[in-house]
Motif scaffolding. Structure first.
Motif: not given
Length: 381
Positions: A273-284
Protein backbone atom coordinates in the motif's frame (compact mmCIF):
# COMPACT_ATOMS: atom_id res chain seq x y z
CA UNK A 1 16.05 -8.83 28.15
CA UNK A 2 18.56 -10.83 26.11
CA UNK A 3 17.10 -14.09 27.39
CA UNK A 4 13.53 -12.99 26.63
CA UNK A 5 14.51 -11.88 23.14
CA UNK A 6 16.40 -15.11 22.44
CA UNK A 7 13.59 -17.38 23.63
CA UNK A 8 10.91 -15.58 21.61
CA UNK A 9 13.12 -15.24 18.53
CA UNK A 10 13.59 -19.01 18.47
CA UNK A 11 9.83 -19.47 18.72
CA UNK A 12 9.32 -16.87 15.99
CA UNK A 13 11.50 -18.98 13.71
CA UNK A 14 9.84 -22.35 14.37
CA UNK A 15 6.23 -21.66 15.44
CA UNK A 16 4.32 -22.88 12.41
CA UNK A 17 0.62 -23.73 12.59
CA UNK A 18 -1.22 -20.57 13.59
CA UNK A 19 -2.54 -19.21 16.90
CA UNK A 20 -3.70 -22.50 18.42
CA UNK A 21 -0.30 -24.06 17.80
CA UNK A 22 1.45 -21.00 19.23
CA UNK A 23 -0.34 -21.53 22.54
CA UNK A 24 1.07 -25.05 22.64
CA UNK A 25 4.58 -23.81 21.90
CA UNK A 26 4.32 -21.17 24.64
CA UNK A 27 3.00 -23.65 27.21
CA UNK A 28 5.71 -26.18 26.50
CA UNK A 29 8.51 -23.61 26.59
CA UNK A 30 7.50 -21.21 29.36
CA UNK A 31 5.49 -23.44 31.71
CA UNK A 32 6.96 -26.93 31.34
CA UNK A 33 10.60 -26.21 30.42
CA UNK A 34 11.59 -22.76 31.71
CA UNK A 35 8.91 -22.47 34.44
CA UNK A 36 8.57 -18.71 33.97
CA UNK A 37 4.95 -19.06 35.16
CA UNK A 38 2.71 -21.82 36.52
CA UNK A 39 -0.34 -23.52 34.99
CA UNK A 40 -2.87 -21.27 36.74
CA UNK A 41 -1.21 -18.06 35.62
CA UNK A 42 -0.80 -19.33 32.07
CA UNK A 43 -4.52 -20.23 31.93
CA UNK A 44 -5.47 -16.80 33.30
CA UNK A 45 -3.36 -15.00 30.68
CA UNK A 46 -4.74 -17.19 27.89
CA UNK A 47 -8.32 -16.35 28.93
CA UNK A 48 -7.45 -12.64 28.92
CA UNK A 49 -6.20 -12.79 25.33
CA UNK A 50 -9.43 -14.48 24.23
CA UNK A 51 -11.48 -11.70 25.80
CA UNK A 52 -9.60 -8.73 24.33
CA UNK A 53 -9.56 -7.70 20.67
CA UNK A 54 -6.28 -8.16 18.87
CA UNK A 55 -3.84 -10.95 17.91
CA UNK A 56 -4.52 -13.52 20.64
CA UNK A 57 -1.33 -15.59 20.48
CA UNK A 58 0.90 -12.51 20.20
CA UNK A 59 -0.92 -10.93 23.14
CA UNK A 60 -0.23 -14.10 25.14
CA UNK A 61 3.47 -13.86 24.30
CA UNK A 62 3.40 -10.17 25.16
CA UNK A 63 1.78 -10.93 28.54
CA UNK A 64 4.37 -13.64 29.29
CA UNK A 65 7.12 -11.12 28.53
CA UNK A 66 5.39 -8.66 30.86
CA UNK A 67 5.40 -11.22 33.68
CA UNK A 68 9.06 -12.03 33.10
CA UNK A 69 10.55 -8.59 32.47
CA UNK A 70 7.97 -5.85 32.92
CA UNK A 71 6.85 -3.58 30.09
CA UNK A 72 10.29 -3.71 28.46
CA UNK A 73 10.15 -7.50 28.57
CA UNK A 74 6.71 -7.46 26.95
CA UNK A 75 7.87 -5.44 23.94
CA UNK A 76 11.10 -7.44 23.73
CA UNK A 77 9.02 -10.61 23.49
CA UNK A 78 6.92 -9.05 20.72
CA UNK A 79 9.97 -8.04 18.67
CA UNK A 80 11.58 -11.45 18.99
CA UNK A 81 8.45 -13.39 18.08
CA UNK A 82 7.38 -11.15 15.18
CA UNK A 83 10.69 -10.22 13.55
CA UNK A 84 11.15 -13.33 11.35
CA UNK A 85 7.66 -13.27 9.83
CA UNK A 86 7.78 -9.47 9.45
CA UNK A 87 10.95 -9.69 7.35
CA UNK A 88 9.67 -12.54 5.17
CA UNK A 89 6.30 -10.90 4.46
CA UNK A 90 7.82 -7.49 3.72
CA UNK A 91 10.38 -9.02 1.35
CA UNK A 92 7.62 -10.95 -0.40
CA UNK A 93 5.66 -7.74 -1.00
CA UNK A 94 8.72 -5.90 -2.31
CA UNK A 95 10.18 -8.56 -4.59
CA UNK A 96 7.24 -10.75 -5.66
CA UNK A 97 6.57 -8.56 -8.69
CA UNK A 98 10.08 -9.25 -10.01
CA UNK A 99 9.33 -12.96 -10.45
CA UNK A 100 8.56 -14.23 -13.97
CA UNK A 101 4.94 -13.64 -14.89
CA UNK A 102 4.21 -17.33 -15.51
CA UNK A 103 5.58 -18.25 -12.08
CA UNK A 104 3.92 -15.34 -10.33
CA UNK A 105 0.49 -15.99 -11.84
CA UNK A 106 0.57 -19.72 -11.18
CA UNK A 107 1.76 -19.32 -7.60
CA UNK A 108 -0.99 -16.78 -6.94
CA UNK A 109 -3.60 -19.22 -8.23
CA UNK A 110 -2.28 -21.95 -5.94
CA UNK A 111 -2.12 -19.68 -2.91
CA UNK A 112 -5.70 -18.56 -3.52
CA UNK A 113 -6.77 -22.22 -3.46
CA UNK A 114 -4.85 -22.57 -0.21
CA UNK A 115 -6.66 -19.55 1.26
CA UNK A 116 -10.01 -21.31 0.72
CA UNK A 117 -8.69 -24.48 2.37
CA UNK A 118 -7.20 -22.71 5.39
CA UNK A 119 -10.21 -20.47 6.06
CA UNK A 120 -12.58 -23.45 5.72
CA UNK A 121 -10.44 -25.34 8.23
CA UNK A 122 -10.54 -22.36 10.61
CA UNK A 123 -14.35 -22.18 10.35
CA UNK A 124 -14.57 -25.90 11.07
CA UNK A 125 -12.27 -25.77 14.11
CA UNK A 126 -13.69 -22.58 15.59
CA UNK A 127 -17.24 -23.76 14.98
CA UNK A 128 -16.60 -26.91 17.00
CA UNK A 129 -15.05 -24.88 19.78
CA UNK A 130 -17.39 -21.89 20.05
CA UNK A 131 -20.73 -23.08 18.58
CA UNK A 132 -21.70 -25.93 20.87
CA UNK A 133 -25.38 -25.08 21.45
CA UNK A 134 -28.35 -24.31 19.20
CA UNK A 135 -28.20 -20.64 20.25
CA UNK A 136 -24.50 -20.16 19.43
CA UNK A 137 -24.89 -22.01 16.12
CA UNK A 138 -27.88 -19.82 15.31
CA UNK A 139 -25.88 -16.69 16.16
CA UNK A 140 -23.08 -17.77 13.84
CA UNK A 141 -25.44 -18.44 10.93
CA UNK A 142 -27.35 -15.19 11.50
CA UNK A 143 -24.14 -13.16 11.53
CA UNK A 144 -22.91 -14.86 8.36
CA UNK A 145 -26.16 -14.10 6.54
CA UNK A 146 -26.14 -10.49 7.74
CA UNK A 147 -22.58 -9.92 6.54
CA UNK A 148 -23.24 -11.50 3.15
CA UNK A 149 -25.87 -8.79 2.67
CA UNK A 150 -24.17 -5.98 4.59
CA UNK A 151 -20.43 -6.61 4.61
CA UNK A 152 -19.25 -3.14 5.61
CA UNK A 153 -17.40 -2.37 8.84
CA UNK A 154 -20.55 -0.96 10.56
CA UNK A 155 -22.29 -4.25 9.78
CA UNK A 156 -19.48 -6.23 11.41
CA UNK A 157 -19.48 -4.02 14.52
CA UNK A 158 -23.27 -4.23 14.81
CA UNK A 159 -23.15 -8.03 14.55
CA UNK A 160 -20.56 -8.25 17.35
CA UNK A 161 -22.53 -5.88 19.60
CA UNK A 162 -25.81 -7.75 19.13
CA UNK A 163 -24.11 -11.10 19.71
CA UNK A 164 -22.50 -9.75 22.89
CA UNK A 165 -25.90 -8.54 24.13
CA UNK A 166 -27.50 -11.92 23.41
CA UNK A 167 -24.67 -13.71 25.16
CA UNK A 168 -24.85 -11.30 28.11
CA UNK A 169 -28.47 -12.34 28.67
CA UNK A 170 -28.60 -15.95 27.55
CA UNK A 171 -25.13 -17.51 27.64
CA UNK A 172 -23.77 -16.59 31.06
CA UNK A 173 -22.41 -19.69 32.87
CA UNK A 174 -23.85 -21.04 36.07
CA UNK A 175 -21.94 -19.69 39.05
CA UNK A 176 -22.74 -19.30 42.74
CA UNK A 177 -23.88 -15.77 43.57
CA UNK A 178 -21.49 -15.54 46.51
CA UNK A 179 -18.48 -15.92 44.26
CA UNK A 180 -18.47 -12.21 43.40
CA UNK A 181 -18.06 -11.10 46.98
CA UNK A 182 -14.83 -13.05 47.35
CA UNK A 183 -13.03 -10.97 44.77
CA UNK A 184 -10.80 -8.10 45.81
CA UNK A 185 -11.09 -4.69 44.16
CA UNK A 186 -9.77 -4.62 40.56
CA UNK A 187 -6.49 -2.90 39.68
CA UNK A 188 -6.48 -0.96 36.40
CA UNK A 189 -3.66 0.84 34.59
CA UNK A 190 -5.27 3.95 33.03
CA UNK A 191 -2.23 5.24 31.13
CA UNK A 192 -2.12 2.43 28.52
CA UNK A 193 -5.90 2.70 28.07
CA UNK A 194 -5.64 6.48 27.59
CA UNK A 195 -2.82 6.00 25.06
CA UNK A 196 -4.98 3.44 23.26
CA UNK A 197 -7.70 6.07 22.81
CA UNK A 198 -5.30 8.87 21.85
CA UNK A 199 -3.57 6.83 19.13
CA UNK A 200 -6.95 6.10 17.59
CA UNK A 201 -7.58 9.86 17.33
CA UNK A 202 -4.18 10.88 15.92
CA UNK A 203 -5.03 10.16 12.24
CA UNK A 204 -8.03 12.50 12.52
CA UNK A 205 -5.63 15.40 13.06
CA UNK A 206 -3.40 14.66 10.08
CA UNK A 207 -3.77 13.69 6.43
CA UNK A 208 -1.63 11.80 3.99
CA UNK A 209 -0.95 8.21 3.04
CA UNK A 210 1.01 7.18 6.13
CA UNK A 211 -1.67 8.39 8.55
CA UNK A 212 -4.39 6.69 6.54
CA UNK A 213 -2.35 3.51 6.68
CA UNK A 214 -2.01 3.87 10.45
CA UNK A 215 -5.75 4.52 10.86
CA UNK A 216 -6.82 1.44 8.87
CA UNK A 217 -4.50 -1.02 10.59
CA UNK A 218 -5.01 0.47 14.05
CA UNK A 219 -8.76 0.04 13.53
CA UNK A 220 -8.21 -3.58 12.51
CA UNK A 221 -6.14 -4.29 15.62
CA UNK A 222 -8.73 -2.57 17.83
CA UNK A 223 -11.83 -4.28 16.47
CA UNK A 224 -10.93 -7.85 15.56
CA UNK A 225 -11.90 -10.52 18.11
CA UNK A 226 -10.40 -13.98 17.83
CA UNK A 227 -7.15 -12.99 16.12
CA UNK A 228 -5.59 -15.17 13.44
CA UNK A 229 -7.89 -15.87 10.53
CA UNK A 230 -10.59 -13.53 11.82
CA UNK A 231 -8.54 -10.49 10.79
CA UNK A 232 -9.13 -11.43 7.14
CA UNK A 233 -12.68 -10.02 6.71
CA UNK A 234 -11.87 -6.88 8.68
CA UNK A 235 -8.75 -6.09 6.66
CA UNK A 236 -10.62 -6.92 3.47
CA UNK A 237 -13.19 -4.29 4.38
CA UNK A 238 -10.65 -1.69 5.51
CA UNK A 239 -7.93 -1.97 2.85
CA UNK A 240 -9.09 -4.61 0.36
CA UNK A 241 -10.46 -2.03 -2.03
CA UNK A 242 -7.05 -0.34 -2.31
CA UNK A 243 -5.35 -3.35 -3.92
CA UNK A 244 -6.32 -6.20 -6.22
CA UNK A 245 -7.97 -9.40 -4.90
CA UNK A 246 -4.92 -11.32 -6.14
CA UNK A 247 -2.57 -9.15 -4.08
CA UNK A 248 -4.70 -9.42 -0.96
CA UNK A 249 -5.26 -13.17 -1.06
CA UNK A 250 -1.64 -13.87 -2.03
CA UNK A 251 -0.48 -12.08 1.11
CA UNK A 252 -3.08 -13.84 3.24
CA UNK A 253 -2.15 -17.27 1.92
CA UNK A 254 1.57 -16.55 2.24
CA UNK A 255 1.02 -15.64 5.90
CA UNK A 256 0.08 -19.30 6.45
CA UNK A 257 3.53 -20.39 5.25
CA UNK A 258 5.64 -18.41 7.68
CA UNK A 259 6.15 -19.11 11.39
CA UNK A 260 5.04 -16.61 13.98
CA UNK A 261 1.90 -14.45 14.12
CA UNK A 262 -0.59 -14.37 11.24
CA UNK A 263 -0.97 -10.63 11.83
CA UNK A 264 2.37 -10.33 10.03
CA UNK A 265 0.10 -10.09 6.98
CA UNK A 266 0.11 -6.39 7.91
CA UNK A 267 3.79 -6.15 6.87
CA UNK A 268 2.95 -7.42 3.40
CA UNK A 269 -0.09 -5.18 3.00
CA UNK A 270 1.70 -2.11 4.37
CA UNK A 271 4.55 -2.54 1.88
CA UNK A 272 2.12 -2.99 -1.03
CA UNK A 273 0.00 0.00 0.00
CA UNK A 274 2.99 2.34 0.33
CA UNK A 275 5.16 1.37 -2.68
CA UNK A 276 7.20 4.58 -2.49
CA UNK A 277 8.54 3.53 0.95
CA UNK A 278 7.69 -0.16 1.36
CA UNK A 279 9.74 -0.75 4.51
CA UNK A 280 8.15 2.26 6.20
CA UNK A 281 4.73 1.04 5.13
CA UNK A 282 5.43 -2.46 6.44
CA UNK A 283 6.67 -1.14 9.79
CA UNK A 284 3.79 1.33 10.21
CA UNK A 285 1.11 -1.25 9.42
CA UNK A 286 2.71 -3.84 11.70
CA UNK A 287 2.99 -1.50 14.68
CA UNK A 288 -0.52 -0.15 14.11
CA UNK A 289 -2.21 -3.56 14.03
CA UNK A 290 -0.39 -4.99 17.06
CA UNK A 291 -0.27 -1.96 19.35
CA UNK A 292 -3.98 -1.68 20.32
CA UNK A 293 -4.11 -5.22 21.67
CA UNK A 294 -0.88 -4.74 23.58
CA UNK A 295 -2.05 -1.50 25.20
CA UNK A 296 -5.27 -3.20 26.29
CA UNK A 297 -3.29 -6.06 27.82
CA UNK A 298 -1.18 -3.58 29.80
CA UNK A 299 -4.29 -1.70 30.94
CA UNK A 300 -6.41 -4.61 32.18
CA UNK A 301 -3.93 -7.43 32.86
CA UNK A 302 -3.78 -6.86 36.62
CA UNK A 303 -7.55 -6.35 36.97
CA UNK A 304 -8.39 -9.37 34.84
CA UNK A 305 -8.92 -11.81 37.69
CA UNK A 306 -11.75 -9.68 39.06
CA UNK A 307 -13.19 -8.92 35.63
CA UNK A 308 -13.19 -12.52 34.45
CA UNK A 309 -15.24 -13.58 37.48
CA UNK A 310 -18.33 -11.74 36.18
CA UNK A 311 -20.70 -14.41 34.76
CA UNK A 312 -22.49 -11.88 32.54
CA UNK A 313 -19.20 -10.89 30.94
CA UNK A 314 -18.37 -14.53 30.28
CA UNK A 315 -21.72 -14.81 28.49
CA UNK A 316 -20.97 -11.76 26.36
CA UNK A 317 -17.62 -13.26 25.37
CA UNK A 318 -19.37 -16.50 24.37
CA UNK A 319 -21.74 -14.51 22.16
CA UNK A 320 -18.85 -12.63 20.55
CA UNK A 321 -17.01 -15.89 19.87
CA UNK A 322 -20.05 -17.31 18.10
CA UNK A 323 -20.36 -14.13 16.03
CA UNK A 324 -16.69 -14.41 15.08
CA UNK A 325 -17.39 -17.83 13.57
CA UNK A 326 -20.20 -16.31 11.50
CA UNK A 327 -17.98 -13.44 10.42
CA UNK A 328 -15.34 -15.89 9.23
CA UNK A 329 -17.96 -18.03 7.49
CA UNK A 330 -19.11 -15.02 5.49
CA UNK A 331 -15.50 -14.23 4.55
CA UNK A 332 -15.01 -17.82 3.42
CA UNK A 333 -17.55 -17.20 0.68
CA UNK A 334 -16.73 -13.58 -0.13
CA UNK A 335 -13.97 -12.79 -0.98
CA UNK A 336 -12.06 -16.06 -0.53
CA UNK A 337 -14.15 -18.68 -2.36
CA UNK A 338 -15.47 -16.32 -5.03
CA UNK A 339 -11.95 -15.15 -5.94
CA UNK A 340 -10.37 -18.62 -6.05
CA UNK A 341 -12.95 -21.08 -7.38
CA UNK A 342 -14.11 -20.50 -10.95
CA UNK A 343 -14.99 -23.98 -12.10
CA UNK A 344 -15.26 -27.66 -11.22
CA UNK A 345 -11.50 -28.19 -11.46
CA UNK A 346 -10.80 -25.47 -8.89
CA UNK A 347 -13.47 -26.89 -6.60
CA UNK A 348 -12.00 -30.37 -6.87
CA UNK A 349 -8.54 -29.10 -5.90
CA UNK A 350 -9.95 -27.21 -2.91
CA UNK A 351 -11.98 -30.18 -1.64
CA UNK A 352 -9.01 -32.54 -2.00
CA UNK A 353 -6.71 -30.05 -0.29
CA UNK A 354 -9.15 -29.59 2.59
CA UNK A 355 -9.36 -33.36 3.10
CA UNK A 356 -5.56 -33.60 3.02
CA UNK A 357 -5.14 -30.80 5.56
CA UNK A 358 -7.74 -32.33 7.87
CA UNK A 359 -5.98 -35.69 7.70
CA UNK A 360 -2.97 -34.18 9.45
CA UNK A 361 -0.57 -36.06 7.19
CA UNK A 362 0.84 -32.93 5.54
CA UNK A 363 2.07 -29.91 7.55
CA UNK A 364 0.79 -26.49 6.62
CA UNK A 365 4.11 -25.39 5.12
CA UNK A 366 3.95 -28.49 2.92
CA UNK A 367 0.46 -27.48 1.81
CA UNK A 368 1.79 -24.02 0.90
CA UNK A 369 4.55 -25.41 -1.29
CA UNK A 370 2.28 -28.04 -2.81
CA UNK A 371 -0.53 -25.65 -3.69
CA UNK A 372 1.82 -23.02 -5.10
CA UNK A 373 3.54 -25.68 -7.22
CA UNK A 374 0.23 -27.10 -8.40
CA UNK A 375 -0.88 -23.62 -9.41
CA UNK A 376 2.30 -23.13 -11.44
CA UNK A 377 1.79 -26.47 -13.21
CA UNK A 378 -1.88 -25.71 -13.88
CA UNK A 379 -0.95 -22.31 -15.31
CA UNK A 380 1.68 -23.83 -17.59
CA UNK A 381 -0.82 -26.37 -18.93
Amino acid sequence: MKDIFRQFLVLGLVSFGGPAAHVGYFHRRFVEELQWLDEAEFARLMALTQFLPGPASSQLGFAIGRVRGGVAGAFTAFVGFTLPSFLVMALLAIYASSLPEWLQGGAITGLKWLAVIVVADAVWNMGKRFCTSPLTRGLAVAVALLLLVWSSLPGQILALLVAAAVGWQALRPAQPEAADSDQSAPVWRPKPLLLFALLALVPLLFGGGLWVLWKDFYAAGSLVFGGGHVVLPLLQELVGGKLSPDQFLTGYAAAQAVPGPMFSLAAYLGAVLLPSSPWLGALTATLAIFLPGFLLVLGVMEGWQWLSSRPALAGAVAGINAAVVGLLLAALYQPVFVSAVHGFGDLLVVVAGFALLRSGKVPLWGMVLGMAGLGVVAGAL
